[in-house]
Design a protein around this motif. Structure first.
Motif, PDB file in Angstrom:
ATOM      1  N   LEU B 154      19.085  57.885 -25.295  1.00  0.00           N
ATOM      2  CA  LEU B 154      18.683  58.636 -24.359  1.00  0.00           C
ATOM      3  C   LEU B 154      19.697  59.303 -23.216  1.00  0.00           C
ATOM      4  O   LEU B 154      19.504  60.434 -22.817  1.00  0.00           O
ATOM      5  CB  LEU B 154      17.808  57.706 -23.617  1.00  0.00           C
ATOM      6  CG  LEU B 154      16.693  57.084 -24.318  1.00  0.00           C
ATOM      7  CD1 LEU B 154      15.814  56.049 -23.642  1.00  0.00           C
ATOM      8  CD2 LEU B 154      15.618  58.424 -24.597  1.00  0.00           C
ATOM      9  N   HIS B 157      20.541  62.625 -25.160  1.00  0.00           N
ATOM     10  CA  HIS B 157      19.738  63.168 -24.959  1.00  0.00           C
ATOM     11  C   HIS B 157      19.576  64.076 -23.480  1.00  0.00           C
ATOM     12  O   HIS B 157      19.475  65.370 -23.303  1.00  0.00           O
ATOM     13  CB  HIS B 157      18.326  62.731 -25.020  1.00  0.00           C
ATOM     14  CG  HIS B 157      17.145  63.690 -24.743  1.00  0.00           C
ATOM     15  ND1 HIS B 157      16.415  63.501 -23.642  1.00  0.00           N
ATOM     16  CD2 HIS B 157      16.451  64.647 -25.349  1.00  0.00           C
ATOM     17  CE1 HIS B 157      15.287  64.330 -23.553  1.00  0.00           C
ATOM     18  NE2 HIS B 157      15.618  65.082 -24.974  1.00  0.00           N
ATOM     19  N   LEU B 187      10.491  53.924 -22.171  1.00  0.00           N
ATOM     20  CA  LEU B 187      11.388  54.984 -21.377  1.00  0.00           C
ATOM     21  C   LEU B 187      11.421  56.082 -22.414  1.00  0.00           C
ATOM     22  O   LEU B 187      11.386  57.235 -22.146  1.00  0.00           O
ATOM     23  CB  LEU B 187      12.467  54.446 -20.899  1.00  0.00           C
ATOM     24  CG  LEU B 187      13.402  55.514 -20.286  1.00  0.00           C
ATOM     25  CD1 LEU B 187      12.797  55.962 -19.096  1.00  0.00           C
ATOM     26  CD2 LEU B 187      14.897  54.696 -19.680  1.00  0.00           C
ATOM     27  N   MET B 190       8.508  58.315 -22.935  1.00  0.00           N
ATOM     28  CA  MET B 190       8.387  59.257 -22.037  1.00  0.00           C
ATOM     29  C   MET B 190       9.199  60.237 -22.126  1.00  0.00           C
ATOM     30  O   MET B 190       9.123  61.511 -21.590  1.00  0.00           O
ATOM     31  CB  MET B 190       8.437  58.646 -20.655  1.00  0.00           C
ATOM     32  CG  MET B 190       7.305  57.906 -20.264  1.00  0.00           C
ATOM     33  SD  MET B 190       7.185  57.166 -18.665  1.00  0.00           S
ATOM     34  CE  MET B 190       8.198  55.758 -18.804  1.00  0.00           C
ATOM     35  N   LEU B 191      10.424  60.194 -22.485  1.00  0.00           N
ATOM     36  CA  LEU B 191      11.764  61.047 -22.594  1.00  0.00           C
ATOM     37  C   LEU B 191      11.424  62.014 -23.767  1.00  0.00           C
ATOM     38  O   LEU B 191      11.592  63.124 -23.854  1.00  0.00           O
ATOM     39  CB  LEU B 191      12.973  60.521 -22.392  1.00  0.00           C
ATOM     40  CG  LEU B 191      13.406  59.927 -21.027  1.00  0.00           C
ATOM     41  CD1 LEU B 191      14.749  59.386 -20.875  1.00  0.00           C
ATOM     42  CD2 LEU B 191      13.296  60.979 -20.223  1.00  0.00           C
ATOM     43  N   ASP B 194       6.167  64.060 -26.486  1.00  0.00           N
ATOM     44  CA  ASP B 194       5.307  64.608 -25.598  1.00  0.00           C
ATOM     45  C   ASP B 194       3.966  65.127 -26.476  1.00  0.00           C
ATOM     46  O   ASP B 194       4.258  65.030 -27.800  1.00  0.00           O
ATOM     47  CB  ASP B 194       5.909  65.631 -24.806  1.00  0.00           C
ATOM     48  CG  ASP B 194       6.229  66.820 -25.735  1.00  0.00           C
ATOM     49  OD1 ASP B 194       7.451  67.040 -25.483  1.00  0.00           O
ATOM     50  OD2 ASP B 194       5.583  67.428 -26.431  1.00  0.00           O
ATOM     51  N   ARG B 196       3.403  67.387 -27.837  1.00  0.00           N
ATOM     52  CA  ARG B 196       3.121  68.380 -28.832  1.00  0.00           C
ATOM     53  C   ARG B 196       3.699  67.907 -30.062  1.00  0.00           C
ATOM     54  O   ARG B 196       3.608  68.422 -31.100  1.00  0.00           O
ATOM     55  CB  ARG B 196       4.441  69.758 -28.511  1.00  0.00           C
ATOM     56  CG  ARG B 196       3.873  70.645 -27.384  1.00  0.00           C
ATOM     57  CD  ARG B 196       4.848  70.873 -26.362  1.00  0.00           C
ATOM     58  NE  ARG B 196       4.427  71.371 -25.195  1.00  0.00           N
ATOM     59  CZ  ARG B 196       4.151  72.706 -24.984  1.00  0.00           C
ATOM     60  NH1 ARG B 196       4.474  73.628 -25.722  1.00  0.00           N
ATOM     61  NH2 ARG B 196       3.628  73.173 -23.965  1.00  0.00           N
ATOM     62  N   CYS B 224       2.156  53.411 -17.226  1.00  0.00           N
ATOM     63  CA  CYS B 224       3.111  54.253 -16.665  1.00  0.00           C
ATOM     64  C   CYS B 224       3.107  55.261 -17.460  1.00  0.00           C
ATOM     65  O   CYS B 224       3.335  56.545 -17.339  1.00  0.00           O
ATOM     66  CB  CYS B 224       4.473  53.725 -16.308  1.00  0.00           C
ATOM     67  SG  CYS B 224       5.737  54.836 -15.508  1.00  0.00           S
ATOM     68  N   SER B 227       0.373  57.699 -18.154  1.00  0.00           N
ATOM     69  CA  SER B 227       0.043  58.742 -17.313  1.00  0.00           C
ATOM     70  C   SER B 227       1.255  59.807 -17.136  1.00  0.00           C
ATOM     71  O   SER B 227       1.108  60.814 -16.605  1.00  0.00           O
ATOM     72  CB  SER B 227       0.131  58.134 -15.749  1.00  0.00           C
ATOM     73  OG  SER B 227       1.460  57.767 -15.461  1.00  0.00           O
ATOM     74  N   ALA B 228       2.486  59.444 -17.736  1.00  0.00           N
ATOM     75  CA  ALA B 228       3.454  60.494 -17.908  1.00  0.00           C
ATOM     76  C   ALA B 228       3.205  61.376 -19.216  1.00  0.00           C
ATOM     77  O   ALA B 228       3.498  62.396 -18.935  1.00  0.00           O
ATOM     78  CB  ALA B 228       4.689  59.898 -17.944  1.00  0.00           C
ATOM     79  N   LYS B 267      -6.391  65.405 -17.679  1.00  0.00           N
ATOM     80  CA  LYS B 267      -6.373  66.021 -18.735  1.00  0.00           C
ATOM     81  C   LYS B 267      -7.811  66.154 -19.411  1.00  0.00           C
ATOM     82  O   LYS B 267      -8.187  67.151 -20.180  1.00  0.00           O
ATOM     83  CB  LYS B 267      -5.670  64.824 -19.785  1.00  0.00           C
ATOM     84  CG  LYS B 267      -4.258  65.110 -19.770  1.00  0.00           C
ATOM     85  CD  LYS B 267      -3.594  66.205 -20.409  1.00  0.00           C
ATOM     86  CE  LYS B 267      -2.237  66.379 -20.428  1.00  0.00           C
ATOM     87  NZ  LYS B 267      -1.801  67.464 -20.345  1.00  0.00           N
TER      88      LYS B 267
END
Lengths: 156, 838
Positions: B154, B157, B187, B190-191, B194, B196, B224, B227-228, B267
């Protein structure tokens, strides 16, 4: 809030939190452009600027820029407060936080942010509660197993 | 180790808050300035130890990876106990050893190494090597350390390197029972993931499991993450779970569940049905986090559905009560910011009230008192209070508030304008700009302050101040405002000049008290910022001057003086040239009451125009003006025209086609058609100002030969028109002149240029024209525009036989240019004395 970026005065990214779905390429492009724009601002200029169709609120703390993108109907002044609150939380947690802390403990910075904002909105307005939650999560991390933790109350 | 000032410049220096203490210099010149005045109570020993170790070298104090390796922390503590500066050297030895033992780096070590790389290439090398390790570790599986590997990935990244191969690892870690793993795994999700990515749906199951097992920390992580990066499908799947969590006893989980619901509704709007019912209950919560989340949720619901909006109007009294309690009685210190009780909650409630009160009398009335209370009781010394006040103002302006309240709001904004904090001034200017139309008189009261803001060094503020100032100009303050704006124009930054110039010109056009003032204003703008004005400014000024007969002498004198001083500002030069050409005779007369007497010789005038013609700075269009002006002067001024003739001959072989054409034609006027010269170059009639039609009319009009002269407007069709004119002169037998085909359509393309909110006026009626009278035959043209169809022009040709005898074989042929359509001719009569009408 659509996203928050933290970057150094040299333009190095230290944290990026995106609350809207964008491809990696788009994120990079936005980051690059925005960093350039913000770094080009003179020190005496105001903390708000209009960029694309968003409002950008940024503030510099020592060597780090905190930059948030909000929507048209959002309140810029309260966003400044949000940024300040986040810095205070970091400061309380790391003890006189500096950029190095955020570099070497970036995952902690994320965890703290995630206890303060959720989905781009403020979830907890009490500093005490946020810090307590992080502390307890850290403790949980240190213990080897999760069994027996079901009774652990998270307080607030 | 003294503090070395130069080291302070290098990387990541001071702590983020507070004032710096003297710094310690580290071997690597990485400086840590302590900021807060010795809040050492808040500093944990392990953090300090870690930081000091950091300065000395990586991993020395047993790299304190707070991710769970505890062996380091003991070392750090003892380290701290016996800490002296000498130890720094020792720690480095330990570091090297530690490195040789572990085959892959700990997170902090990796970061340190990457930062130590001197070149991009070196950094890339380090990272590639490490990524290879990480990939291998993912492949082989290393349950104990995979969280560390992911953390490293990460970090890499964030530096911009590809990390997609970590996606699956995220899923594995999330599914692990260890909290450390889950934390890093989520974590990573979330990073790296996504909506896509196809892989993202695979998390859904893990999240579902984590939401339903009882550990709050884990539920928190899951919510969390949802929602992200939760996609629409994920939201649909997990909505029931989140709904259940809204009823959980723990406030920690509930507050997160509420905000996750907000995301889900964004959404998948249909989910509003699920999340609407619990809101009323949640609004009774005492916990600020839950309350805040609920208000946000209700805001979201109301923004998406008018039915929800209707439904939630009934909670207005409760919101009012909550806000009133916050403001009047305050809340616990932990929620306060600079003496303001929970500004975040206040702002959010105000925002919801705004939405609920908009266009709704009853709700607005319920809020009136409260809003006044908040406005007067909020402490405005710090930003937090101003943020609340700002939101209050926005709400007051948006709902159906009492008039007094609105004035209060505008006054608050006016006070903001005087605030020393430029951020506050910025929001004030932005808001006033939105209000200036609806509450004009209230905003007018703050005009002086707004004008002050023009001089802000910050461009975004001065731009807003300019827009607002222009919006505040009205007939009573136009002189003063124009004065201020002219002053600003002289010194403002280049990117604002165009807007300022056109703003002044527009304001002058709308509110000019006298024509002379108007001309003066435009003149001043052209002199100050000539290159920034719009193209139609020239035409407008010409129009204006032409129409003000009493000011011809004045105008030409002033323009001549201005031109004599400076021939570089093109629009000014163009207007001046035209003016001199038209009214040159007035210039030479030398008497003008309104300006200083100016003795001008004919030769001087010609010389000036020639200078313009020859100057490098003159645009081709400008030269065209000058040439035509010279030509006109040949009839206006007395004495011989040798000089002018000479110029025309020279320019007859000019490179520029336009100029050459003009010169050739003017030459022809001198030689072959000298008898017509005076008529052709007569003073121009005033072009009808049909609003935006002006230019269009002028462009399209083909004048009847005997009556008028060609209009020297800067269009390419000029030369061709002149040519046509001369063609007509060549054939005197042709006597059926076609009337000027006026462009009937309102010049839509020009409307936006003038930015006038006026509808184009219908074209003025055209007087009858007697076009032919010879040997007893008279031809008259009359023009009528039927009111119903403004695009139609009916032309009636009346032929009158004024002779005694009969007129036979009367043939009427009408030649029309292509732009006209001829609907048809009707009727004819031959008998004497009768009128034949077509």
């Amino acid at each position: 809030m659509q996203f928050m970026l933290l970057f150094s005065r040299q333009g190095k990214l230290r944290l990026q939190k995106w609350y809207v779905p964008l491809s990696d390429k788009e994120k990079k492009k936005i980051t690059r452009e925005l960093v350039q724009t913000v770094l080009a601002r003179k020190p005496k200029m105001c903390s708000f600027l209009e960029w694309r169709d968003l409002k950008i609120v940024y503030k510099r703390y020592a060597s780090l820029y905190f930059c948030c993108a909000i929507e048209d109907q959002d309140n810029e002044l309260i966003t400044l407060e949000i940024i300040h609150r986040y810095v205070e939380l970091l400061d309380k947690y790391f003890g006189s936080v500096c950029e190095l802390d955020i570099i070497f403990n970036f995952e902690k910075a994320y965890f703290i942010l995630d206890e303060f904002l959720l989905g781009g909105e403020v979830q907890e307005t009490s500093k005490k509660n946020v810090l307590k939650a992080i502390e307890q999560a850290d403790l949980l991390q240190e213990s080897k197993h999760l069994e027996g933790q079901t009774t652990l109350r998270w307080g607030k | 180790m003294d503090s070395n000032p130069s080291s302070q410049k290098l990387s990541s220096e001071g702590a983020l808050l507070g004032s710096p203490r003297p710094v310690r210099q580290s071997r690597r010149l990485e400086v840590v300035k302590k900021i807060l005045p010795l809040n050492s109570k808040s500093q944990r020993p392990e953090v300090r130890g870690f930081k000091i170790a950091l300065q000395g070298g990586p991993g020395g104090a047993g790299s304190h990876n707070r991710g769970g390796e505890t062996e380091g922390s003991d070392q750090a503590r003892t380290f701290l106990g016996a800490w002296t500066r000498k130890r720094w050297g020792e720690s480095r030895g330990v570091e090297t050893e530690a490195r040789m033992v572990a085959s892959s780096l700990k997170l902090q070590d990796l970061i340190q190494e990457i930062r130590g790389a001197k070149t991009q290439a070196q950094e890339r090398e380090v990272i590639q090597k490490e990524c290879a390790h990480i990939r291998a570790s993912f492949r082989d599986g290393d349950p104990l350390h995979s969280h560390r590997q992911l953390a490293k990935l990460l970090y890499v990244h964030m530096l911009g390197y590809p990390a997609h191969f970590g996606q699956m690892e995220c899923l594995k870690l999330i599914a692990s029972p260890r909290f450390t793993d889950k934390r890093v795994g989520y974590l990573g999700a979330m990073l790296l993931l996504d909506e896509r990515q196809d892989a993202h749906l695979l998390i859904t199951n893990s999240i579902k499991n984590d939401l339903s097992q009882g550990i709050e920390a884990v539920q928190g992580l899951a919510l969390c993450t949802l929602s992200a990066m939760g996609s629409a499908e994920m939201c649909r799947d997990l909505a029931p779970e989140v709904e259940k969590l809204l009823l959980q006893p723990s406030p920690y989980v509930r507050k997160k569940a509420v905000l996750t619901a907000v995301h889900m509704i964004r959404k998948v709007p249909e989910l509003s049905d699920i999340f609407l019912p619990p809101c009323a209950q949640l609004l009774h919560e005492r916990h600020h986090g839950i309350l805040l989340g609920t208000v946000t949720l209700i805001t979201e619901l109301c923004e998406r559905s008018p039915a929800a909006l209707q439904h939630f109007r009934k909670v207005v009294p409760q919101l009012v009560h909550t806000l009133r309690t916050l403001v009047m009685t305050g809340c616990s210190a932990e929620h306060s910011v600079s003496g303001v009780s929970d500004p975040f909650l206040q702002v959010q409630i105000l925002r919801l009230l705004r939405i609920l009160g908009r266009n709704h009398e009853e709700s607005s009335e319920t809020m009136n008192d409260l809003l006044a209370q908040v406005a007067t009781n909020t402490d405005t010394s710090r930003n937090a209070g101003n943020a609340v006040l700002f939101e209050t103002v926005l709400t007051i302006m948006d709902i159906r508030s009492a008039a007094g309240l609105r004035v209060l709001a505008v006054n608050i904004l006016g006070r903001f304008l005087l605030n020393s904090d430029r951020n506050i001034r910025y929001v004030a200017l932005t808001s006033l700009l939105k209000l200036v139309q609806s509450d004009h008189s209230a905003v007018q009261r703050h005009r002086p302050t707004v004008v002050e803001c023009l001089w802000e060094p910050d461009a975004s503020l001065s731009r807003r101040a300019l827009e607002l100032s222009l919006a505040l100009v009205n007939s009573s303050n136009v002189r003063a405002m124009t004065q201020e704006l002219q002053g600003f124009l002289e010194s403002c930054p280049p990117d604002l000049r165009a807007d300022c110039a056109s703003g002044i010109l527009l304001a002058a056009e709308r509110f000019a008290p006298t024509k002379r003032w108007h001309i003066d204003t435009i003149l001043r703008v052209l002199t100050t910022a000539g290159t920034y004005v719009r193209d139609d400014a020239v035409a407008n000024l010409i129009q204006l001057i032409g129409g003000a007969q009493e000011l011809h002498a004045y105008s030409v004198h002033r323009l001549y003086s201005a031109l004599a001083e400076d021939i570089s500002q093109q629009p000014l030069v163009q207007v001046a040239a035209w003016c001199i050409g038209e009214y040159g005779d007035l210039l030479l007369e030398g008497t003008c009451e309104e300006t200083e007497p100016l003795q001008v010789e004919k030769e001087e005038v010609l010389a000036l125009l020639e200078r313009v013609l020859q100057s490098q700075m003159s645009l081709p269009a400008t030269r065209g003006y000058a040439l035509t002006a010279l030509m006109k002067l040949s009839t206006r001024l007395h004495g011989d025209n040798n000089r002018i003739c000479q110029v025309m001959s020279i320019y007859g072989s000019c490179q520029n086609v336009e100029l050459q054409q003009r010169a050739v034609e003017y030459n022809a006027l001198f030689r072959k058609y000298d008898h017509l010269r005076a008529a052709v170059l007569e003073k121009m009639p005033l072009v009808e100002r049909g609003g935006p039609q002006v230019d269009e009319e002028a462009k399209e009009s083909k004048e009847v030969a005997q009556l008028s002269e060609a209009a020297p407007l800067p269009t390419e069709t000029q030369a061709s028109k002149l040519l046509d004119l001369l063609d007509l002169l060549d054939g005197p037998s042709e006597n059926a002149q076609h009337p000027p085909p006026l462009d009937p359509t309102p010049g839509d393309t020009l409307i936006h240029l003038l930015d006038l909110p006026c509808a184009p006026r219908p074209p003025a009626p055209i007087p009858n024209l007697k076009v032919f009278e010879r040997e007893g035959l008279e031809l008259n043209l009359s023009f009528v525009r039927p009111p119903g169809t403004p695009t139609l022009l009916l032309i009636t040709v009346t032929a009158t036989n004024t002779s005694g005898g009969d007129v036979t074989h009367f043939i009427c042929q009408a030649a029309v240019p292509k732009v006209c359509r001829r609907p048809g001719l009707r009727g004819s009569l031959d008998t004497p004395g009768e009128k034949a009408t077509k």
